[in-house]
Design an enzyme around this catalytic site. Structure first.
Site: not given
Ligand SMILES: Cc1ncc(C[n+]2csc(CCOP(=O)(O)OP(=O)(O)O)c2C)c(N)n1
Ligand SMILES: [Mg+2]
Lengths: 294, 321
Positions: B15, B63, B88, B113, B121, B171
């Site tokens: 990223r 989004e 998302f 991610h 997470d 990530r």
């Protein structure tokens, strides 16, 4: 009455006569297309016809009637199921041949059941999934402003469409970004697919919602073409926020047996006698009726 | 008190490599704009925001609107790069479908991610379906580069490509696979290590693990070819068929469900051209959970020993026809 005001009055009368003619032709061609297709959504096409007639007939600056000029105004039919009326108003304006609304939903044609920008560039984007066209219009308004293009962007939404979460994401977004070059119009015909809005998922207090989201809201009778003109002028003169025109309309407007009846939302197969009556009520000539129904 | 440091916002994650590359590319590409949904700090886009504030657009945690807005911005001639977490992006698949792909808009969707690489997470955040979902959209190009160097090259290729692209970043700090001098081309797989018994075809974080697996196999006298398939769509069908022809057995490895992603794309290409035994390394149609990426990779069988074991299964099937 002075000579000047008389001339102005005559001018105004001519404009209104022209808009009335565009609206009538739009309704007729939309119904003819739906009849020929054997399916389609008449109710929301008819309720939108006066709004579409005023937009294309008097408000939108679309040089040459094509999507070629980067500085043209944009109109997005977010309630894409009213495509029959969109194709019809283009034909009424002379932008496309009558064959476009009349080939509605036919295989191998550009007249897709919902507007598709690759087939008909004046669609500006492809719609049909409610909520998305509004966001795309916001993107156009942002993109044009970013590039210092003075064009305006208009989007038409259905009232039922406003139940989509994306619409309120967009409402927040357009206000946050201060998109005064954007004007949304809600065809507030109080009906959606299955029933009245109030029974499905109530929208009221509707104007208050938009105002609370930071929009300039104007409520009008969406069949009063002078009121539509005035509202669009007020939107263009609003420089600090986007404008929403909440146009109170009657679903199925102009066809007695369709008016305010959820049954005629769509997608309906119109019978020949129903169609003949509808076209006659909408003022179509005997020749047109015969040609379209052949 | 100083600001908290972002976990794993290290210079060697995919990223970060993406974000830095995009900021640099924008210097010479006026039409490039970037769209964010309140996670620029996590997607690498903070580099772009800092370098080109007037071309950075904020949409908040919304989004679906952002995705369709990108389509509208592209319609005015801009090249929007829309970024959020991969999970998302799934929320806005239909917006990507209608307002971007169906309308043929030149939008780049960059998803950080993805997969178990998300780590602590947990299952809710670990997208294991995105490659499958975006691959099924007509006209959508799908990329998943392997390391920071390739990510920078792929970012340029995506931005300069005319058409919608979905690209995975990552990530966690990523292992380096390439030295300088790598040439990235959309639609082309790349043989990282040659071999003749079996081919390991991987994408994203699994490429480094596949290279490690090839070493394990070499110790057992098994010669494994390793292919970095950074373009999931259009899949390099010629290379896949060639690998089947020349090695006779294939293993795919991805940080994704084994259904519909890289494994699916490779299998589809194979059955059309030259079927051979295939084993799939990936999540076996289950969700993930919280944990460190390495722990999760081990638990869900994405690591080198598991790829090597899959290679041996494929070899066995090849031998017993
Ligand atoms: C996202 C989405 N959900 C459902 C539909 C199916 N659908 C088409 S029209 C319609 C009702 C729309 O009502 P409204 O927005 O009030 O339109 P109008 O009354 O102007 O026809 C529905 C549910 C759709 N097109 N898009
Ligand atoms: Mg309605």
């Amino acid at each position: 009455m002075s000579a000047i005001s008389l001339a102005a009055r005559q001018d105004q009368d001519r404009v209104h006569a022209r808009l009335a003619a565009i609206a009538a032709r739009t309704r007729q061609l939309a119904i003819a297309g739906i009849y020929r297709a054997g399916s389609g959504h008449p109710g929301g096409a008819l309720s939108a016809a006066d709004l579409l007639a005023v937009l294309y007939g008097a408000e939108l600056n679309i040089p040459g009637g094509t999507a070629d000029d980067p500085a043209r105004d944009r109109f997005v039919l977010s309630k894409g199921h009213a495509a029959p009326a969109l194709y019809a108003v283009w034909a009424a304006m002379g932008y496309v041949a009558d064959a476009v609304p009349l080939a509605l939903r036919r295989i191998g044609t550009a007249s897709q059941g919902h507007p598709h920008v690759l087939d008909l560039p004046l669609s500006e984007t492809s719609t049909g999934s409610l909520g998305q066209g509004f966001s795309v219009a916001i993107g156009m308004a942002l993109g044009l402003r970013h590039q210092y293009v003075a064009a305006r962007v208009y989007a038409m939404l259905g009232d039922g469409e406003c139940q989509e979460g994306e619409v309120w994401e967009g409402a927040m977004c357009a206000a946050h970004h201060g998109l005064s070059n954007l004007c949304a119009i809600v065809d507030y015909n109080k009906l959606q697919s299955d029933d009245r809005n109030a029974n499905i998922m109530g929208l009221e207090p509707f104007a208050a919602k938009w105002r609370a989201f930071g929009w300039h809201a104007i409520e009008i009778d969406g069949h009063d073409r002078a009121a539509i003109l005035a509202a669009l002028a007020e939107a263009a003169a609003t420089h600090d926020r986007p404008t929403i025109v909440i146009a109170h309309t009657i679903k199925g407007k102009g066809v007695s047996y369709m008016e305010d009846r959820p049954l005629w939302h769509g997608s309906v197969k119109m019978k020949p006698d129903e169609t003949r009556q509808a076209l006659a009520e909408l003022g179509a000539t005997e020749t047109d009726i015969a040609t379209w129904m052949a | 008190m100083s600001a908290p440091s972002l976990i794993a916002a290290s210079g060697d994650s995919l990223r970060e490599a993406f974000g830095k590359a995009l900021a640099t590319l924008a210097e010479t590409r006026e039409r490039l704009v970037a769209l964010d949904a309140d996670i620029a700090g996590g997607t690498g886009l903070h580099h772009f925001r800092k370098a080109h504030p007037s071309r950075f657009f904020q949409f908040g945690i919304a989004e679906q609107n952002m995705m369709a807005v990108a389509g509208g911005m592209a319609a005015t001639g801009l090249i929007p790069v829309v970024t959020t977490f991969a999970v998302f992006c799934l929320r806005a698949v239909e917006q990507a479908r209608l307002s971007i792909a169906y309308a043929k808009r030149n939008v780049k969707i960059v998803a950080s991610h993805p997969g178990l690489d998300v780590g602590p997470d947990g299952g809710s955040a670990q997208a294991l379906e995105d490659l499958a979902a975006f691959r099924a959209i007509p006209g959508m190009t799908v990329l998943s580069p392997a390391d920071p160097h390739e990510m920078a090259l792929a970012t340029q290729a995506a931005v300069d490509f005319d058409g919608p692209v979905y690209m995975r970043t990552g990530r966690s700090p990523a292992c380096s696979v390439y030295a300088n001098g790598h040439v990235f081309r959309i639609g082309k797989g790349h043989i990282l290590r040659d071999g003749h018994d079996v081919t390991l075809i991987a994408c994203g974080v699994e490429v480094a693990r596949a290279l490690e697996a090839a070493k394990l196999l070499a110790a057992e006298n098994i010669s494994a070819r390793v292919v970095n398939m950074a373009t999931i769509k259009p899949i390099d069908a010629d290379l896949v068929a060639r690998c089947a022809e020349e090695t006779g057995a294939i293993v795919t490895a991805e940080d994704h469900n084994t259904i519909g992603g890289l494994g699916g794309a490779v299998a589809e290409a194979l059955v059309r051209a030259r079927p051979c035994p295939v084993e799939f390394v990936g999540l076996e149609d289950v969700f993930g959970e919280s944990g460190e990426p390495d722990e999760l990779a081990e638990k869900y069988r994405l690591t080198a020993p598991h790829i090597a074991a899959a290679a041996k299964r494929a070899l066995k099937r090849k031998r017993h026809g």
